[in-house]
Write an enzyme that holds these catalytic residues in place. Structure first.
Site, short mmCIF file in Angstrom:
data_model
loop_
_atom_site.label_atom_id
_atom_site.label_comp_id
_atom_site.label_asym_id
_atom_site.label_seq_id
_atom_site.Cartn_x
_atom_site.Cartn_y
_atom_site.Cartn_z
N ARG A 69 31.58 23.48 92.62
CA ARG A 69 31.40 24.81 92.04
C ARG A 69 32.57 25.72 92.41
NH1 ARG A 69 26.42 29.22 92.87
NH2 ARG A 69 27.62 30.99 92.09
N CYS A 89 14.62 28.67 82.82
CA CYS A 89 15.60 29.55 83.48
C CYS A 89 14.84 30.75 84.03
CB CYS A 89 16.66 30.00 82.48
SG CYS A 89 17.94 31.07 83.19
N HIS A 116 21.46 31.86 79.07
CA HIS A 116 22.53 32.72 79.60
C HIS A 116 23.29 33.43 78.48
CE1 HIS A 116 22.75 30.64 83.81
NE2 HIS A 116 21.56 31.14 83.52
N ASN A 154 21.60 23.82 85.69
CA ASN A 154 22.52 24.56 84.83
C ASN A 154 23.72 23.72 84.41
OD1 ASN A 154 21.40 27.14 84.40
ND2 ASN A 154 21.86 27.74 86.49
N TYR A 172 24.18 38.03 81.99
CA TYR A 172 25.39 37.23 81.80
C TYR A 172 26.27 37.74 80.66
CZ TYR A 172 23.74 33.68 85.05
OH TYR A 172 23.34 33.03 86.19
#
Length: 444
Positions: free
Chosen positions: A94, A170, A200, A148, A254
Protein backbone atom coordinates in the site's frame (compact mmCIF):
# COMPACT_ATOMS: atom_id res chain seq x y z
CA UNK A 1 -29.86 -24.22 12.25
CA UNK A 2 -26.28 -23.57 13.38
CA UNK A 3 -24.08 -21.54 11.04
CA UNK A 4 -20.40 -21.36 10.25
CA UNK A 5 -18.67 -18.13 9.23
CA UNK A 6 -15.17 -18.14 7.76
CA UNK A 7 -13.10 -14.93 7.84
CA UNK A 8 -10.35 -14.94 5.22
CA UNK A 9 -7.79 -12.35 6.26
CA UNK A 10 -8.57 -13.27 9.86
CA UNK A 11 -5.33 -11.77 11.14
CA UNK A 12 -6.48 -8.30 10.08
CA UNK A 13 -6.85 -5.63 12.74
CA UNK A 14 -10.44 -5.27 11.44
CA UNK A 15 -11.44 -8.76 12.56
CA UNK A 16 -12.67 -7.71 16.05
CA UNK A 17 -15.27 -5.58 14.23
CA UNK A 18 -16.87 -8.63 12.62
CA UNK A 19 -16.55 -10.72 15.78
CA UNK A 20 -18.41 -7.97 17.66
CA UNK A 21 -21.10 -7.88 14.97
CA UNK A 22 -21.63 -11.64 15.07
CA UNK A 23 -21.78 -11.67 18.89
CA UNK A 24 -24.33 -8.85 18.90
CA UNK A 25 -26.60 -10.75 16.49
CA UNK A 26 -26.07 -14.27 17.79
CA UNK A 27 -29.61 -14.55 19.17
CA UNK A 28 -31.04 -14.08 15.66
CA UNK A 29 -28.08 -15.05 13.46
CA UNK A 30 -27.18 -18.40 15.09
CA UNK A 31 -23.48 -18.68 14.34
CA UNK A 32 -21.88 -21.44 16.40
CA UNK A 33 -18.57 -21.68 14.57
CA UNK A 34 -16.11 -19.07 13.29
CA UNK A 35 -12.89 -19.96 11.49
CA UNK A 36 -10.21 -17.30 11.02
CA UNK A 37 -7.85 -17.89 8.08
CA UNK A 38 -4.66 -16.15 7.02
CA UNK A 39 -1.38 -16.86 5.25
CA UNK A 40 1.97 -17.93 6.67
CA UNK A 41 3.28 -14.35 6.85
CA UNK A 42 0.28 -13.35 8.95
CA UNK A 43 0.48 -16.29 11.34
CA UNK A 44 1.44 -14.31 14.47
CA UNK A 45 -1.19 -11.61 13.94
CA UNK A 46 -3.75 -14.36 13.32
CA UNK A 47 -2.86 -15.95 16.67
CA UNK A 48 -3.16 -12.62 18.52
CA UNK A 49 -6.51 -11.75 16.92
CA UNK A 50 -7.80 -15.27 17.56
CA UNK A 51 -7.01 -15.02 21.27
CA UNK A 52 -8.77 -11.63 21.51
CA UNK A 53 -11.78 -13.01 19.62
CA UNK A 54 -12.02 -15.96 22.03
CA UNK A 55 -11.96 -13.57 25.01
CA UNK A 56 -14.72 -11.49 23.38
CA UNK A 57 -16.85 -14.61 22.90
CA UNK A 58 -16.28 -15.86 26.46
CA UNK A 59 -17.09 -12.43 27.91
CA UNK A 60 -20.31 -12.26 25.89
CA UNK A 61 -21.30 -15.74 27.01
CA UNK A 62 -22.37 -16.89 23.56
CA UNK A 63 -22.00 -20.50 22.32
CA UNK A 64 -19.51 -19.92 19.51
CA UNK A 65 -16.48 -22.08 18.83
CA UNK A 66 -13.59 -20.16 17.24
CA UNK A 67 -10.57 -21.61 15.47
CA UNK A 68 -7.71 -20.23 13.40
CA UNK A 69 -5.63 -21.79 10.67
CA UNK A 70 -3.49 -21.10 7.61
CA UNK A 71 -5.15 -24.03 5.81
CA UNK A 72 -7.88 -22.32 3.79
CA UNK A 73 -9.36 -25.55 2.41
CA UNK A 74 -9.74 -26.97 5.90
CA UNK A 75 -11.42 -23.81 7.18
CA UNK A 76 -13.91 -23.69 4.30
CA UNK A 77 -15.37 -27.11 5.12
CA UNK A 78 -19.04 -26.64 6.01
CA UNK A 79 -18.99 -22.83 5.65
CA UNK A 80 -22.27 -20.96 5.22
CA UNK A 81 -20.72 -17.48 4.87
CA UNK A 82 -17.20 -16.48 3.86
CA UNK A 83 -16.08 -12.91 4.45
CA UNK A 84 -12.91 -11.78 2.72
CA UNK A 85 -10.74 -8.88 3.88
CA UNK A 86 -7.29 -9.40 2.39
CA UNK A 87 -4.44 -7.07 1.47
CA UNK A 88 -2.07 -8.73 -0.99
CA UNK A 89 1.43 -7.44 -0.28
CA UNK A 90 0.37 -5.94 3.05
CA UNK A 91 0.80 -2.33 4.09
CA UNK A 92 4.25 -2.19 2.46
CA UNK A 93 2.57 -2.64 -0.93
CA UNK A 94 0.00 0.00 0.00
CA UNK A 95 2.84 2.42 0.82
CA UNK A 96 4.17 1.95 -2.73
CA UNK A 97 0.67 2.50 -4.15
CA UNK A 98 0.66 5.86 -2.41
CA UNK A 99 4.32 6.86 -2.73
CA UNK A 100 5.00 6.19 -6.43
CA UNK A 101 2.09 8.24 -7.84
CA UNK A 102 2.79 11.08 -5.36
CA UNK A 103 6.42 11.18 -6.53
CA UNK A 104 5.09 12.04 -10.01
CA UNK A 105 2.56 14.62 -8.81
CA UNK A 106 -0.45 12.28 -8.95
CA UNK A 107 -2.90 11.29 -6.23
CA UNK A 108 -1.52 8.33 -4.30
CA UNK A 109 -4.44 6.51 -2.70
CA UNK A 110 -5.10 2.85 -1.96
CA UNK A 111 -8.41 2.47 -3.82
CA UNK A 112 -8.43 5.40 -6.26
CA UNK A 113 -6.21 6.33 -9.19
CA UNK A 114 -3.04 4.41 -9.99
CA UNK A 115 -2.77 3.03 -6.45
CA UNK A 116 -6.25 1.57 -6.58
CA UNK A 117 -5.48 -0.01 -9.94
CA UNK A 118 -2.48 -1.86 -8.60
CA UNK A 119 -4.29 -2.99 -5.50
CA UNK A 120 -6.86 -4.51 -7.86
CA UNK A 121 -4.14 -6.12 -10.00
CA UNK A 122 -2.59 -7.81 -6.95
CA UNK A 123 -5.94 -8.78 -5.46
CA UNK A 124 -8.13 -10.10 -8.28
CA UNK A 125 -6.09 -13.26 -9.09
CA UNK A 126 -6.00 -14.20 -5.40
CA UNK A 127 -9.73 -13.57 -5.01
CA UNK A 128 -10.44 -15.76 -8.04
CA UNK A 129 -8.42 -18.56 -6.38
CA UNK A 130 -10.51 -18.13 -3.22
CA UNK A 131 -13.71 -18.24 -5.27
CA UNK A 132 -12.59 -21.50 -6.91
CA UNK A 133 -11.99 -23.03 -3.49
CA UNK A 134 -15.41 -21.90 -2.25
CA UNK A 135 -17.16 -23.31 -5.31
CA UNK A 136 -15.38 -26.64 -4.84
CA UNK A 137 -15.63 -26.98 -1.03
CA UNK A 138 -18.74 -25.06 0.10
CA UNK A 139 -20.67 -24.11 -3.05
CA UNK A 140 -23.77 -22.96 -1.15
CA UNK A 141 -21.83 -20.41 0.91
CA UNK A 142 -22.18 -16.67 0.35
CA UNK A 143 -18.92 -14.82 -0.33
CA UNK A 144 -19.10 -11.39 1.31
CA UNK A 145 -16.35 -9.23 -0.14
CA UNK A 146 -14.98 -6.33 1.89
CA UNK A 147 -11.62 -6.30 0.08
CA UNK A 148 -10.89 -3.03 -1.71
CA UNK A 149 -11.38 -1.82 -4.33
CA UNK A 150 -14.62 -3.57 -3.39
CA UNK A 151 -16.68 -2.77 -6.49
CA UNK A 152 -13.94 -3.74 -8.94
CA UNK A 153 -13.09 -6.94 -7.07
CA UNK A 154 -16.77 -7.93 -6.80
CA UNK A 155 -17.31 -7.41 -10.54
CA UNK A 156 -14.18 -9.42 -11.36
CA UNK A 157 -15.48 -12.30 -9.22
CA UNK A 158 -18.91 -12.25 -10.85
CA UNK A 159 -17.53 -11.99 -14.40
CA UNK A 160 -14.56 -14.35 -14.17
CA UNK A 161 -15.09 -16.52 -11.12
CA UNK A 162 -16.95 -19.86 -10.90
CA UNK A 163 -18.80 -18.86 -7.71
CA UNK A 164 -21.74 -16.51 -8.22
CA UNK A 165 -23.04 -16.13 -4.66
CA UNK A 166 -21.00 -12.95 -4.19
CA UNK A 167 -21.94 -9.60 -2.67
CA UNK A 168 -19.63 -6.64 -2.05
CA UNK A 169 -19.92 -4.39 1.00
CA UNK A 170 -18.45 -1.05 2.00
CA UNK A 171 -18.75 0.98 5.18
CA UNK A 172 -18.95 4.36 3.39
CA UNK A 173 -22.74 4.34 2.75
CA UNK A 174 -23.32 3.46 6.40
CA UNK A 175 -20.87 6.20 7.46
CA UNK A 176 -22.85 8.68 5.36
CA UNK A 177 -26.16 7.53 6.87
CA UNK A 178 -24.71 7.76 10.36
CA UNK A 179 -23.48 11.30 9.73
CA UNK A 180 -26.90 12.38 8.45
CA UNK A 181 -28.44 10.87 11.59
CA UNK A 182 -26.07 12.96 13.70
CA UNK A 183 -26.93 16.13 11.75
CA UNK A 184 -30.64 15.65 12.47
CA UNK A 185 -30.18 14.14 15.93
CA UNK A 186 -32.02 10.89 15.12
CA UNK A 187 -31.27 7.17 15.26
CA UNK A 188 -29.48 5.94 12.15
CA UNK A 189 -32.25 3.39 11.49
CA UNK A 190 -34.63 6.28 10.79
CA UNK A 191 -32.44 7.52 7.92
CA UNK A 192 -32.71 6.31 4.33
CA UNK A 193 -30.46 7.54 1.53
CA UNK A 194 -31.01 6.64 -2.13
CA UNK A 195 -27.53 5.75 -3.33
CA UNK A 196 -26.54 5.65 -6.99
CA UNK A 197 -23.13 5.02 -8.49
CA UNK A 198 -20.06 2.90 -7.87
CA UNK A 199 -18.03 1.89 -4.85
CA UNK A 200 -16.07 4.93 -3.63
CA UNK A 201 -17.82 6.89 -6.38
CA UNK A 202 -21.39 6.86 -5.11
CA UNK A 203 -23.82 9.75 -4.72
CA UNK A 204 -26.71 10.17 -2.32
CA UNK A 205 -29.60 11.24 -4.57
CA UNK A 206 -32.22 11.70 -1.86
CA UNK A 207 -32.44 11.60 1.92
CA UNK A 208 -35.50 10.48 3.90
CA UNK A 209 -36.04 10.52 7.66
CA UNK A 210 -39.04 8.53 8.84
CA UNK A 211 -40.13 8.37 5.19
CA UNK A 212 -40.17 12.16 4.76
CA UNK A 213 -37.91 13.65 2.08
CA UNK A 214 -35.31 15.80 3.83
CA UNK A 215 -32.85 16.14 0.93
CA UNK A 216 -33.01 19.93 0.65
CA UNK A 217 -32.60 20.38 4.41
CA UNK A 218 -29.60 18.06 4.34
CA UNK A 219 -27.98 20.09 1.55
CA UNK A 220 -28.64 23.30 3.50
CA UNK A 221 -26.98 21.81 6.58
CA UNK A 222 -23.93 20.88 4.51
CA UNK A 223 -23.89 24.37 2.95
CA UNK A 224 -24.27 26.36 6.14
CA UNK A 225 -22.76 24.20 8.87
CA UNK A 226 -19.61 23.09 6.99
CA UNK A 227 -20.29 19.51 8.00
CA UNK A 228 -18.70 16.42 6.55
CA UNK A 229 -18.81 12.66 6.87
CA UNK A 230 -15.35 11.40 6.04
CA UNK A 231 -13.96 8.25 7.64
CA UNK A 232 -10.75 8.50 9.64
CA UNK A 233 -8.59 7.46 6.68
CA UNK A 234 -9.63 10.52 4.63
CA UNK A 235 -8.93 14.04 5.88
CA UNK A 236 -12.00 15.95 4.71
CA UNK A 237 -11.84 19.13 2.68
CA UNK A 238 -14.77 21.58 2.86
CA UNK A 239 -17.06 21.34 -0.16
CA UNK A 240 -17.44 24.34 -2.44
CA UNK A 241 -20.84 25.87 -1.73
CA UNK A 242 -21.67 26.31 -5.41
CA UNK A 243 -20.73 22.69 -6.05
CA UNK A 244 -23.32 21.53 -3.49
CA UNK A 245 -25.92 24.01 -4.73
CA UNK A 246 -25.54 22.77 -8.29
CA UNK A 247 -25.25 19.08 -7.48
CA UNK A 248 -28.19 18.91 -5.03
CA UNK A 249 -26.95 15.46 -4.05
CA UNK A 250 -24.60 14.11 -1.40
CA UNK A 251 -21.08 13.46 -2.65
CA UNK A 252 -19.04 10.60 -1.22
CA UNK A 253 -15.98 11.47 0.90
CA UNK A 254 -13.85 9.98 -1.89
CA UNK A 255 -15.20 12.48 -4.41
CA UNK A 256 -12.77 15.07 -3.08
CA UNK A 257 -10.03 13.33 -5.08
CA UNK A 258 -11.96 14.05 -8.29
CA UNK A 259 -13.82 17.31 -7.69
CA UNK A 260 -11.17 18.93 -5.45
CA UNK A 261 -8.22 17.36 -7.20
CA UNK A 262 -5.63 20.13 -6.79
CA UNK A 263 -6.42 20.75 -3.12
CA UNK A 264 -6.52 17.04 -2.33
CA UNK A 265 -3.20 16.46 -4.09
CA UNK A 266 -1.56 19.40 -2.29
CA UNK A 267 -2.88 18.11 1.05
CA UNK A 268 -1.60 14.59 0.36
CA UNK A 269 1.84 15.82 -0.73
CA UNK A 270 2.10 17.96 2.40
CA UNK A 271 1.03 15.03 4.58
CA UNK A 272 3.54 12.77 2.83
CA UNK A 273 6.38 15.25 3.29
CA UNK A 274 5.56 15.72 6.97
CA UNK A 275 4.46 12.24 8.05
CA UNK A 276 5.10 9.82 5.20
CA UNK A 277 2.36 7.87 3.45
CA UNK A 278 -1.00 7.04 5.01
CA UNK A 279 0.16 3.40 4.94
CA UNK A 280 3.08 4.29 7.22
CA UNK A 281 0.67 6.02 9.60
CA UNK A 282 -1.54 2.93 9.57
CA UNK A 283 1.47 0.72 10.33
CA UNK A 284 1.91 2.63 13.58
CA UNK A 285 -1.83 2.47 14.33
CA UNK A 286 -1.71 -1.28 13.76
CA UNK A 287 1.36 -1.70 15.96
CA UNK A 288 -0.48 0.01 18.80
CA UNK A 289 -3.65 -1.98 18.15
CA UNK A 290 -1.88 -5.31 18.25
CA UNK A 291 -0.17 -4.36 21.50
CA UNK A 292 -3.66 -3.79 22.90
CA UNK A 293 -4.95 -7.02 21.36
CA UNK A 294 -2.22 -8.93 23.26
CA UNK A 295 -3.50 -7.67 26.62
CA UNK A 296 -5.22 -10.64 28.27
CA UNK A 297 -7.46 -8.23 30.20
CA UNK A 298 -9.07 -6.83 27.05
CA UNK A 299 -12.23 -8.66 26.03
CA UNK A 300 -13.91 -6.20 23.66
CA UNK A 301 -13.06 -4.33 20.49
CA UNK A 302 -10.73 -1.43 21.41
CA UNK A 303 -12.14 2.00 20.59
CA UNK A 304 -8.83 2.85 18.90
CA UNK A 305 -9.82 0.56 16.02
CA UNK A 306 -12.00 3.41 14.70
CA UNK A 307 -8.77 5.23 13.83
CA UNK A 308 -8.04 2.44 11.35
CA UNK A 309 -10.78 3.64 8.99
CA UNK A 310 -12.98 0.54 9.17
CA UNK A 311 -15.67 1.77 11.55
CA UNK A 312 -19.09 0.19 10.93
CA UNK A 313 -17.64 -2.70 8.94
CA UNK A 314 -19.54 -5.13 11.18
CA UNK A 315 -22.77 -3.21 10.63
CA UNK A 316 -22.42 -3.59 6.87
CA UNK A 317 -21.14 -7.17 6.69
CA UNK A 318 -23.11 -8.72 9.56
CA UNK A 319 -26.40 -7.02 8.68
CA UNK A 320 -26.04 -8.37 5.15
CA UNK A 321 -25.31 -11.94 6.29
CA UNK A 322 -28.20 -11.86 8.75
CA UNK A 323 -30.62 -10.65 6.05
CA UNK A 324 -29.42 -13.23 3.51
CA UNK A 325 -29.96 -15.96 6.09
CA UNK A 326 -33.43 -14.79 7.14
CA UNK A 327 -34.69 -13.72 3.69
CA UNK A 328 -35.44 -10.42 5.44
CA UNK A 329 -36.27 -8.46 2.30
CA UNK A 330 -34.99 -5.30 3.98
CA UNK A 331 -33.08 -2.63 2.06
CA UNK A 332 -29.31 -2.35 2.31
CA UNK A 333 -26.66 -0.65 0.19
CA UNK A 334 -24.41 -3.24 -1.45
CA UNK A 335 -22.21 -3.83 -4.46
CA UNK A 336 -24.10 -6.08 -6.83
CA UNK A 337 -24.99 -6.56 -10.50
CA UNK A 338 -26.82 -3.64 -12.08
CA UNK A 339 -29.55 -5.71 -13.76
CA UNK A 340 -31.15 -2.58 -15.26
CA UNK A 341 -31.19 -0.53 -12.06
CA UNK A 342 -29.18 2.22 -13.82
CA UNK A 343 -29.98 2.11 -17.56
CA UNK A 344 -26.89 4.20 -18.35
CA UNK A 345 -24.67 1.25 -17.33
CA UNK A 346 -24.43 -2.35 -18.59
CA UNK A 347 -26.65 -4.90 -16.85
CA UNK A 348 -23.59 -6.97 -15.86
CA UNK A 349 -21.74 -4.04 -14.30
CA UNK A 350 -21.41 -4.01 -10.52
CA UNK A 351 -22.86 -0.88 -8.94
CA UNK A 352 -23.29 0.39 -5.39
CA UNK A 353 -27.02 0.64 -4.88
CA UNK A 354 -29.87 0.10 -2.43
CA UNK A 355 -31.10 -3.46 -2.77
CA UNK A 356 -33.75 -5.73 -1.30
CA UNK A 357 -31.86 -8.52 0.48
CA UNK A 358 -33.35 -11.96 -0.12
CA UNK A 359 -32.16 -15.51 0.50
CA UNK A 360 -31.31 -15.66 -3.21
CA UNK A 361 -29.24 -12.49 -3.04
CA UNK A 362 -29.70 -8.73 -3.51
CA UNK A 363 -32.36 -7.36 -5.84
CA UNK A 364 -31.23 -3.84 -6.81
CA UNK A 365 -33.84 -1.12 -6.61
CA UNK A 366 -34.49 0.88 -9.76
CA UNK A 367 -32.52 4.13 -9.80
CA UNK A 368 -33.44 5.20 -13.32
CA UNK A 369 -31.35 7.31 -15.65
CA UNK A 370 -28.60 9.19 -13.91
CA UNK A 371 -28.85 12.97 -13.57
CA UNK A 372 -26.74 14.72 -16.22
CA UNK A 373 -24.32 16.13 -13.61
CA UNK A 374 -23.15 12.66 -12.55
CA UNK A 375 -23.90 10.48 -15.57
CA UNK A 376 -20.69 11.26 -17.46
CA UNK A 377 -18.31 10.79 -14.51
CA UNK A 378 -19.97 7.52 -13.40
CA UNK A 379 -19.97 6.06 -16.92
CA UNK A 380 -16.29 7.02 -17.35
CA UNK A 381 -15.38 5.42 -14.02
CA UNK A 382 -17.20 2.22 -14.98
CA UNK A 383 -15.24 2.04 -18.25
CA UNK A 384 -12.06 2.49 -16.21
CA UNK A 385 -13.08 -0.29 -13.80
CA UNK A 386 -13.82 -2.67 -16.67
CA UNK A 387 -10.41 -2.00 -18.21
CA UNK A 388 -8.77 -2.65 -14.82
CA UNK A 389 -10.54 -6.00 -14.55
CA UNK A 390 -9.54 -7.00 -18.10
CA UNK A 391 -5.93 -6.02 -17.40
CA UNK A 392 -5.88 -7.89 -14.07
CA UNK A 393 -7.12 -11.08 -15.72
CA UNK A 394 -5.06 -10.94 -18.92
CA UNK A 395 -1.88 -9.13 -17.85
CA UNK A 396 -1.97 -7.25 -21.14
CA UNK A 397 0.26 -4.15 -21.05
CA UNK A 398 -1.73 -2.13 -23.59
CA UNK A 399 -4.97 -2.71 -21.70
CA UNK A 400 -3.22 -1.73 -18.48
CA UNK A 401 -1.98 1.51 -20.01
CA UNK A 402 -5.46 2.22 -21.39
CA UNK A 403 -6.90 1.77 -17.91
CA UNK A 404 -4.30 4.14 -16.49
CA UNK A 405 -5.01 6.99 -18.89
CA UNK A 406 -8.79 6.50 -18.59
CA UNK A 407 -8.69 7.29 -14.88
CA UNK A 408 -9.42 10.99 -14.19
CA UNK A 409 -6.72 11.10 -11.50
CA UNK A 410 -3.97 10.39 -14.06
CA UNK A 411 -3.60 13.65 -15.96
CA UNK A 412 -0.74 12.96 -18.37
CA UNK A 413 0.01 10.25 -20.91
CA UNK A 414 3.74 10.47 -20.15
CA UNK A 415 3.23 10.31 -16.38
CA UNK A 416 0.84 7.43 -16.90
CA UNK A 417 3.52 5.32 -18.56
CA UNK A 418 6.23 6.25 -16.05
CA UNK A 419 4.01 5.43 -13.08
CA UNK A 420 2.75 2.27 -14.74
CA UNK A 421 6.25 0.93 -15.42
CA UNK A 422 7.54 1.85 -11.95
CA UNK A 423 4.60 0.22 -10.24
CA UNK A 424 4.78 -2.92 -12.35
CA UNK A 425 8.42 -3.27 -11.34
CA UNK A 426 7.80 -2.42 -7.69
CA UNK A 427 4.98 -4.97 -7.36
CA UNK A 428 6.36 -7.64 -9.71
CA UNK A 429 6.38 -10.25 -6.92
CA UNK A 430 2.59 -10.03 -6.65
CA UNK A 431 1.80 -9.70 -10.38
CA UNK A 432 2.50 -13.06 -12.03
CA UNK A 433 -0.10 -12.37 -14.72
CA UNK A 434 2.01 -9.44 -15.95
CA UNK A 435 5.44 -11.03 -15.76
CA UNK A 436 5.91 -12.07 -19.37
CA UNK A 437 4.35 -8.82 -20.59
CA UNK A 438 6.70 -6.81 -18.37
CA UNK A 439 9.71 -8.69 -19.72
CA UNK A 440 8.62 -8.14 -23.32
CA UNK A 441 7.98 -4.46 -22.72
CA UNK A 442 11.37 -3.95 -21.06
CA UNK A 443 13.22 -5.36 -24.08
CA UNK A 444 11.55 -3.04 -26.56
Amino acid sequence: MALKVVVIGGGSSYTPEIIEGIIKRQHQFPVNEIALVDIEEGKEKLRIVSELAKRMIRHAGVPIELSHTIDRAEALQGADFVTVQIRVGGLKARALDEKIPLSHGLIGQETNGAGGMFKAFRTIPVMLDIARDIQKICPEAWLINFTNPAGIVTEALLKHGPHQKVVGVCNIPYNMKNSIAEIFGVDVNRVMIEFAGLNHFVFGKRVWIDGIDRTEETIEHLLNDHLGYSPSNIAALPWNRQFLRSLRMLPSPYHQYYYQHEDALAKDIEAYNNNGTRAETVMEVERQLFEKYKDAEIHEKPKELEGRGGAYYSESACSLMNSLYHHSMDIQTVNTLNKGSIPDLPDDAVIEVNSVITKSGPIPLTVGKLPAAICGPICLMKKFEQLVIEAAVTGDYNTTYSAMITNPLVSSDHKAQKVLDEMLEAHKRYLPQFFEEVCEHETK
